[in-house]
Motif scaffolding. Sequence first.
Motif, short mmCIF file in Angstrom:
data_model
loop_
_atom_site.label_atom_id
_atom_site.label_comp_id
_atom_site.label_asym_id
_atom_site.label_seq_id
_atom_site.Cartn_x
_atom_site.Cartn_y
_atom_site.Cartn_z
N ASP A 149 0.83 -1.20 0.00
CA ASP A 149 0.00 0.00 0.00
C ASP A 149 0.87 1.26 0.00
O ASP A 149 0.49 2.28 -0.57
N SER A 150 2.05 1.18 0.62
CA SER A 150 2.95 2.33 0.64
C SER A 150 3.39 2.69 -0.78
O SER A 150 3.36 3.85 -1.18
N LEU A 192 0.15 9.41 -5.59
CA LEU A 192 0.25 10.81 -5.17
C LEU A 192 1.02 11.68 -6.16
O LEU A 192 1.03 12.90 -6.04
N GLN A 193 1.64 11.08 -7.17
CA GLN A 193 2.28 11.87 -8.21
C GLN A 193 1.26 12.71 -8.97
O GLN A 193 1.59 13.76 -9.51
N PRO A 253 -6.07 5.00 3.65
CA PRO A 253 -5.18 5.90 4.40
C PRO A 253 -3.72 5.73 3.93
O PRO A 253 -3.30 4.64 3.55
N ILE A 254 -2.95 6.80 3.98
CA ILE A 254 -1.54 6.73 3.61
C ILE A 254 -0.77 6.02 4.72
O ILE A 254 -0.78 6.46 5.87
N PRO A 255 -0.12 4.90 4.42
CA PRO A 255 0.64 4.19 5.44
C PRO A 255 1.85 5.01 5.89
O PRO A 255 2.40 5.79 5.10
N ASN A 293 7.19 16.55 5.92
CA ASN A 293 7.34 15.53 6.96
C ASN A 293 6.47 14.29 6.71
O ASN A 293 6.26 13.49 7.63
N LEU A 294 5.99 14.09 5.49
CA LEU A 294 5.16 12.93 5.20
C LEU A 294 5.93 11.63 5.42
O LEU A 294 5.40 10.65 5.94
#
Length: 484
Positions: free
Chosen positions: A129-130, A137-138, A148-150, A177-178
């Motif tokens: 998923d990451s 997200l590009q 959800p973003i892992p 900081n993502l």
Amino acid sequence: MKRSRGFLEKQRLGYLKSQLESNNPSVVRRSLQDICRLYRAGYAVHPSQAAGTELTVLGVLHKWAGDAGVVRWALLCLAHIGRANCLPVICEVGQKFTNHPEVSAAAIAAMYKLRRNPEEIRSSFDLSDSSIALAALQHVGPARLGFPIPPIKADTASDEELRLALVLVGLDRAPENLFDPKYTNAELVRALGRHDDEIVAQYSIWAVAENENLSLRDVGVNIVDFEGLPPNVRGYLFRLIGASGDEAALHHDILAAAAFDEASEARIGLAIGLSETYFDGLEVITLDWLTAECDEEVRDHLVFHMARTGYKCGAYRKYVLEEYEAAGENSEVRQRLEAGAAGTSLYPELRRLSFAGSDLFRELSVTNNNTFNFNANTNVGALSASGSARNSGGATFIEQSGVEEIRAKLLAARDELRQLEVSEELRVGAVAAIDNASADPSLEKIQAAVDWLQRIDTILAASARAAGSVGAIAGHVAKVAGLV
């Protein structure tokens, strides 16, 4: 986010498309990279040319189906220029490269951009998923992910995830900081510049080059020690330095060494970086470099740079004009030089050289006493360059300089027609009239071309579409020809 710079010049796009038909996979890959880079810089393919460009890229996918590097960049290119009808092909190609996560990620990025169902995408690829999130997200925001973003930790993430993270930083689509609460994006880039994986290190420099909020100080290596870096990393470092006029001038000594780097991969990085850069004295390096360069692809990029910036440098201008004149009509050399000079003041000079070599100008010459000499089989009546002589032979000719200007303007009008939303009937009729007037510039045929252009301009104005350009050209042609 970069502002729109408008549409790619047709000469440049035409050259890139011709390169996509090359039998050299390296040339094809770099051309795809160029298209993606130009899109990131704010350019776009004109809607009238988008379908044809899309078909060319789909042809690349078919021809180079076994080359992971070419396929990856073709997929990334389709994310910019493709339409929803490409989705089945993109999905099928991405699934064939299960052993190449970056190719699968490129397919995912394109599929999200073209609005496929997020759940269907996740079920179609055997990726974490990451990785799916970083790829998507590009082109889309977190809300479009469908999950959800892992959390992604810089010290435990895989090399694949780090590369995709750096792509997002380069595209300026990574929330601060993502990837790690302990690092800002700039700090992450600097840290990864010293990574053991050469591709991760390369991507870190690429991210700095692409993100206008980062600069050379965010590179995680000492640029003075560039000789100890791998060739691919050197290439991107040289490209980063060359792309900024200020940095290039400041690090003149590094450019001088980079131009003669033993690795062509490093030299081509510099040539690409310099494509639109010029500062006084740069030609001292580049002209010696061009003379010594043995790699044809590097030479091509270097010549493009000279054509692109030739209007700023007399030595470049002289070289480009001489090369253009020596090259054959419709040759790849001329196409490359026109693509480079398109949109600059050097381009009309190249077109004039092209016209001067045509049959029309070999038939007509003008002596310094304004006496017209015809070498063709042409019957003419009385002629006068400055007086009021009547023409009793039924044919009227315009002085050579005027013919050159008229043909240049008519060619510009024909190019403009390709960009305008007009019916095919109007386009065909106008182009035929323009071609007739160019081949035989009699007043009658020039008038016919002017009439077509003014008719199109009137129709466009009436329908509230872009008008004025062809009308202005028509008016100028009529004035030069003495029709008004």
